[in-house]
Enzyme design. Structure first.
Site, PDB file in Angstrom:
ATOM      1  N   SER A  44       0.735  -1.224  -0.020  1.00  5.80           N
ATOM      2  CA  SER A  44       0.028   0.061   0.156  1.00  5.80           C
ATOM      3  C   SER A  44       0.815   1.326  -0.297  1.00  5.80           C
ATOM      4  O   SER A  44       1.940   1.385   0.329  1.00  5.80           O
ATOM      5  CB  SER A  44      -0.878   0.132   1.184  1.00  5.80           C
ATOM      6  OG  SER A  44      -1.859  -1.212   1.366  1.00  5.80           O
TER       7      SER A  44
HETATM    8  N1  SAM Z   1      -0.655  -5.085   4.049  1.00  6.06           N
HETATM    9  C1  SAM Z   1       0.115  -5.370   2.806  1.00  6.06           C
HETATM   10  C2  SAM Z   1       1.377  -4.942   2.673  1.00  6.06           C
HETATM   11  O1  SAM Z   1       1.920  -4.294   3.778  1.00  6.06           O
HETATM   12  O2  SAM Z   1       2.271  -5.149   1.859  1.00  6.06           O
HETATM   13  C3  SAM Z   1      -0.667  -4.903   1.401  1.00  6.06           C
HETATM   14  C4  SAM Z   1      -1.751  -5.591   1.199  1.00  6.06           C
HETATM   15  S1  SAM Z   1      -2.296  -5.584  -0.426  1.00  6.06           S
HETATM   16  C5  SAM Z   1      -2.953  -4.061  -0.697  1.00  6.06           C
HETATM   17  C6  SAM Z   1      -3.839  -6.640   0.053  1.00  6.06           C
HETATM   18  C7  SAM Z   1      -3.627  -8.187   0.299  1.00  6.06           C
HETATM   19  O3  SAM Z   1      -4.683  -8.851   0.628  1.00  6.06           O
HETATM   20  C8  SAM Z   1      -3.021  -8.902  -0.771  1.00  6.06           C
HETATM   21  O4  SAM Z   1      -1.843  -9.462  -0.626  1.00  6.06           O
HETATM   22  C9  SAM Z   1      -4.107 -10.005  -1.028  1.00  6.06           C
HETATM   23  O5  SAM Z   1      -3.513 -11.111  -1.649  1.00  6.06           O
HETATM   24  C10 SAM Z   1      -4.545 -10.086   0.321  1.00  6.06           C
HETATM   25  N2  SAM Z   1      -5.934 -10.748   0.376  1.00  6.06           N
HETATM   26  C11 SAM Z   1      -6.940 -10.529  -0.556  1.00  6.06           C
HETATM   27  N3  SAM Z   1      -8.001 -11.362   0.027  1.00  6.06           N
HETATM   28  C12 SAM Z   1      -7.603 -11.761   1.168  1.00  6.06           C
HETATM   29  C13 SAM Z   1      -8.324 -12.674   2.075  1.00  6.06           C
HETATM   30  N4  SAM Z   1      -9.587 -13.267   1.945  1.00  6.06           N
HETATM   31  N5  SAM Z   1      -7.444 -13.127   3.449  1.00  6.06           N
HETATM   32  C14 SAM Z   1      -6.355 -12.777   3.357  1.00  6.06           C
HETATM   33  N6  SAM Z   1      -5.591 -11.988   2.505  1.00  6.06           N
HETATM   34  C15 SAM Z   1      -6.064 -11.563   1.474  1.00  6.06           C
END
Ligand code: SAM
Length: 229
Positions: A82
């Site tokens: 992000s």
């Molecule tokens: N917090 C992260 C970082 O510091 O790099 C960035 C997050 S990225 C915007 C969103 C993440 O949520 C992705 O890696 C995606 O694969 C994950 N994601 C999407 N749906 C999810 C779910 N149901 N459970 C867990 N993770 C999920």
């Protein structure tokens, strides 16, 4: 050997200076990014955590030179780390205490989990894409963030074995607040979560003693969607 050590030391100094500049930029941008929240400045605790955590260690090699720009970056599998100002805002909105136990849904690179690790006692984080989860775990272990536990799974369901949590942060957008996450929040606990399909709103949810919750819309945002298993 001596010159290799000098190059490493000066690269580390450059990274630290770039990080400092990124934090100053976040501080200046925060009043604009903070919507209705009233967050006007970076608090000393969150500022120190963002000055400390090496974001360049959480991005793919080809993006390292851009690691301290205030922008999201690709981390593979169609996902992103992000934008730093959004990481700062969401972290401020959690109002964390050093004694807190926090759940993160959406580990991605592990960067947000590392920030939480510096600010709290215990961090639990869930990632649905196995390859990202493994990369994040490796990042967090290599850098010594020992109070973070990570699992691969669907974060919609939370992590009931470690509930209740003082705070929950969701870094991918569902189209409603997942009821299991509300159930796993402590009374008085806070959840920061983007909600919506096309138009998303960053929300703060506060859980009350009677189990009900109040949500406040903070600002429109753009996150990757929460994937369901
Ligand atoms: N917090 C992260 C970082 O510091 O790099 C960035 C997050 S990225 C915007 C969103 C993440 O949520 C992705 O890696 C995606 O694969 C994950 N994601 C999407 N749906 C999810 C779910 N149901 N459970 C867990 N993770 C999920």
């Amino acid at each position: 050997m001596a010159s290799a050590a000098l190059v490493t030391a000066s690269a580390a100094q450059q990274d630290a200076a770039d990080r400092q500049r990124m934090v100053q930029e976040i501080d200046a941008m925060l009043p604009l990014a903070a919507g209705t929240s009233g967050v006007a400045r970076l608090s000393p605790r969150v500022g120190a955590a963002m000055t400390e955590v090496p974001r360049h260690e959480f991005v793919p090699l080809e993006y390292r030179s851009a690691a301290y720009r205030n922008r999201p970056l690709p981390i593979g599998h169609g996902q992103t780390i992000s934008q730093p100002v959004i990481v700062a805002l969401m972290t401020e909105l959690l109002q964390l205490a050093k004694t807190d136990k926090v759940l993160e849904v959406g580990t991605g690179s592990g960067y947000q989990a590392a920030i939480l690790s510096v600010l709290t006692r215990e961090v639990y984080t869930i990632e649905i894409v196995p390859e990202l989860g493994k990369m994040a775990r490796a990042n967090l272990e290599r850098l010594g963030y020992g109070n973070v536990s990570m699992k691969i799974g669907d974060g919609y369901e939370g992590w009931s074995e470690h509930a209740p949590f003082d705070a929950i942060i969701v870094t991918a957008a569902p189209n409603h607040v997942p009821p299991p996450l509300i159930a796993q929040l402590k009374s008085g606990g806070r959840m920061v979560i983007p909600v919506g399909d096309f138009v998303q709103q960053l929300m703060v949810l506060v859980k009350h003693a009677d189990g009900t919750a109040t949500t406040t819309i903070i600002v429109p945002v753009r996150f990757v969607p929460l994937i369901r298993e």
